[in-house]
Design a protein around this motif. Structure first.
Motif, PDB file in Angstrom:
ATOM      1  N   ALA A   1       0.490  -1.601   0.264  1.00 44.40           N
ATOM      2  CA  ALA A   1       0.484  -0.317  -0.081  1.00 44.40           C
ATOM      3  C   ALA A   1       0.533   0.926   0.105  1.00 44.40           C
ATOM      4  O   ALA A   1       0.612   2.418  -0.673  1.00 44.40           O
ATOM      5  N   TYR A   2       1.481   0.998   1.051  1.00 43.20           N
ATOM      6  CA  TYR A   2       2.812   2.292   0.562  1.00 43.20           C
ATOM      7  C   TYR A   2       2.809   3.431  -0.811  1.00 43.20           C
ATOM      8  O   TYR A   2       3.531   3.568  -0.732  1.00 43.20           O
TER       9      TYR A   2
ATOM     10  N   HIS B   1       2.219   2.240  -3.508  1.00 48.91           N
ATOM     11  CA  HIS B   1       1.119   2.157  -4.551  1.00 48.91           C
ATOM     12  C   HIS B   1       0.780   3.747  -4.253  1.00 48.91           C
ATOM     13  O   HIS B   1       0.065   4.951  -5.243  1.00 48.91           O
ATOM     14  N   TRP B   2       0.547   4.082  -2.717  1.00 46.18           N
ATOM     15  CA  TRP B   2      -0.269   5.920  -2.276  1.00 46.18           C
ATOM     16  C   TRP B   2       1.185   6.428  -2.354  1.00 46.18           C
ATOM     17  O   TRP B   2       1.188   7.596  -2.783  1.00 46.18           O
ATOM     18  N   GLN B   3       2.850   6.302  -2.599  1.00 46.59           N
ATOM     19  CA  GLN B   3       3.015   7.419  -2.560  1.00 46.59           C
ATOM     20  C   GLN B   3       3.418   7.971  -4.002  1.00 46.59           C
ATOM     21  O   GLN B   3       4.247   8.677  -4.674  1.00 46.59           O
TER      22      GLN B   3
ATOM     23  N   ILE C   1       0.521   8.971  -5.585  1.00 47.35           N
ATOM     24  CA  ILE C   1      -0.137   9.883  -5.333  1.00 47.35           C
ATOM     25  C   ILE C   1       0.327  11.185  -5.214  1.00 47.35           C
ATOM     26  O   ILE C   1       0.552  11.073  -4.602  1.00 47.35           O
TER      27      ILE C   1
ATOM     28  N   ALA D   1       0.189  13.528  -2.049  1.00 48.87           N
ATOM     29  CA  ALA D   1      -0.380  12.912  -0.853  1.00 48.87           C
ATOM     30  C   ALA D   1       0.322  12.675  -0.238  1.00 48.87           C
ATOM     31  O   ALA D   1       1.686  13.603   0.335  1.00 48.87           O
TER      32      ALA D   1
ATOM     33  N   ILE E   1      -0.998   7.126   5.559  1.00 50.37           N
ATOM     34  CA  ILE E   1      -2.097   6.741   4.735  1.00 50.37           C
ATOM     35  C   ILE E   1      -2.923   6.612   6.068  1.00 50.37           C
ATOM     36  O   ILE E   1      -2.362   5.921   7.106  1.00 50.37           O
TER      37      ILE E   1
ATOM     38  N   SER F   1      -8.121   1.140  -6.239  1.00 55.04           N
ATOM     39  CA  SER F   1      -7.360   2.444  -5.843  1.00 55.04           C
ATOM     40  C   SER F   1      -6.630   1.634  -4.950  1.00 55.04           C
ATOM     41  O   SER F   1      -7.193   1.458  -3.866  1.00 55.04           O
ATOM     42  N   VAL F   2      -5.569   2.229  -3.674  1.00 52.35           N
ATOM     43  CA  VAL F   2      -5.238   1.762  -2.679  1.00 52.35           C
ATOM     44  C   VAL F   2      -6.173   2.966  -1.844  1.00 52.35           C
ATOM     45  O   VAL F   2      -6.025   2.282  -0.804  1.00 52.35           O
ATOM     46  N   VAL F   3      -6.937   4.077  -2.395  1.00 50.82           N
ATOM     47  CA  VAL F   3      -7.348   4.834  -1.577  1.00 50.82           C
ATOM     48  C   VAL F   3      -8.435   4.235  -0.892  1.00 50.82           C
ATOM     49  O   VAL F   3      -8.999   3.780   0.199  1.00 50.82           O
TER      50      VAL F   3
ATOM     51  N   ALA G   1      -7.347   1.364   1.228  1.00 49.88           N
ATOM     52  CA  ALA G   1      -7.236   2.052   2.606  1.00 49.88           C
ATOM     53  C   ALA G   1      -8.484   1.503   3.427  1.00 49.88           C
ATOM     54  O   ALA G   1      -8.213   1.569   4.918  1.00 49.88           O
TER      55      ALA G   1
END
Length: 344
Positions: free
Chosen positions: A73-74, A76-78, A80, A83, A87, A103-105, A108
């Protein structure tokens, strides 16, 4: 008694969490480890580093979707733009039985029950080593040790099979209990944390081979709010194999021990082959969460009572207990009392 601990547990540190609509300093900080190690060192416990157990024992408790999410997840979050550094979910599904989001959003929100378990770049590694500590403590008991203590951080008892929450990502207590089932036919979990272990309850709620018993501050106005009520008894094959003792705010030693007496009576009626203690030290009167009022001396009485009345192999898993001057001494008193009770 051996103390199992892995140094990478220090790495995880979301610096804030959302509470009452505000971002506040995260009390689940690496300094907790140092205080707890002071307590273990004071008792001259033998320190043991767990080996790499991989994902096998963890995957017996957590879903593959969830483990993949925690691992990736982290990263993928990076990707965005703009962001946050950590997370934190901003949307949750009202039902979780539909299409799994890409979507990782959205993932989450799907996998994080609240905003008190932010994910950083170090979260997965620390949670993994925390779980390995719990696994190794259970392995020590599986090969003949009478008891073992796992210093786990981050804690785990609020984590469900596919949910993080309440500072918890991998459910160390449940992982240890499930691992013990490789040898033992019946396992009892006794949770003495300030907060109800809703994740542990949920994981075993429909099973009759693991009895879950919890003493905690009444959730009617206290986290985790929706779970931990006395009416929750289990379901299907697990009906009657879950027992909660919601305690009034401010309950001190005598009230806690009175509830513990009833909890132990139920555990002994189950006659488990092995016991797992989810050891939260946040029921302490000076803990920052200020829910109950157990004293440092009270922790010694609690440890001694458990060991005297539930003889047999025991794995002790560290759950809550937040920074205060007495944190290490509270651990030392519990373990000293436990060892004194175990020798009778």
């Amino acid at each position: 008694m051996k103390c199992v601990f892995s140094a990478p547990q220090h790495k995880h540190y979301p610096e804030s969490f959302l509470v009452n609509g505000l971002r506040q300093e995260n009390p689940e900080m690496p300094g907790r480890i140092d205080k707890l190690l002071e307590g273990a060192t004071a008792l001259e416990l033998e320190m043991v580093t767990p080996p790499d157990y991989g994902l096998g024992p963890i995957a017996r408790v957590h879903t593959p979707e969830y483990l993949e999410f925690l691992q990736n997840a982290y990263k993928h979050w990076q990707r965005i733009p703009g962001a946050a550094a950590e997370i934190t979910p901003n949307i949750h599904p009202t039902h979780r039985d539909g299409v799994y989001p890409a979507s990782v959003v959205a993932q989450a929100g799907y996998h994080m029950a609240d905003a008190s378990a932010p994910i950083t770049g170090e979260t997965w590694e620390s949670a993994l080593h925390s779980a390995w500590s719990a696994i190794h403590a259970s392995e020590l008991v599986l090969v003949g040790e009478k008891s073992a203590y796992a210093l786990c951080r981050p804690p785990g008892h609020h984590a469900g099979a596919d949910l993080a929450g309440g500072f918890c990502y991998l459910n160390n207590t449940a992982i240890a209990a499930q691992n013990l089932r490789r040898k033992y036919g019946s396992v009892a979990i006794l949770d003495v944390d300030l907060h109800h272990g809703n994740g542990t309850q949920d994981i075993f709620y429909s099973r009759n081979d693991v009895l879950t018993v919890s003493l905690h501050a009444d959730p009617i106005r206290f986290y985790p709010f929706f779970w931990g009520h006395a009416s929750e008894r289990g379901e299907a094959s697990g009906l009657g194999y879950n027992l909660n003792f919601p305690l009034p705010r401010g309950t001190a030693d005598d009230g806690f021990l009175a509830a513990l007496d009833k909890a132990i009576t139920r555990i002994n009626a189950f006659s488990p082959e092995v016991l797992v203690i989810a050891l939260g030290l946040d029921a302490f009167e000076g803990d920052p969460f200020a829910g109950l009022a157990v004293t440092t001396e009270g922790y010694g009485r609690i440890g001694k009572t458990i060991a005297e009345r539930i003889p047999g192999p025991t794995v002790i898993i560290q759950e809550g207990g937040y920074l205060c001057d007495e944190l290490g001494q509270n651990l030392a008193n519990f373990l000293k009392g436990f060892e004194a009770g175990a020798t009778k």
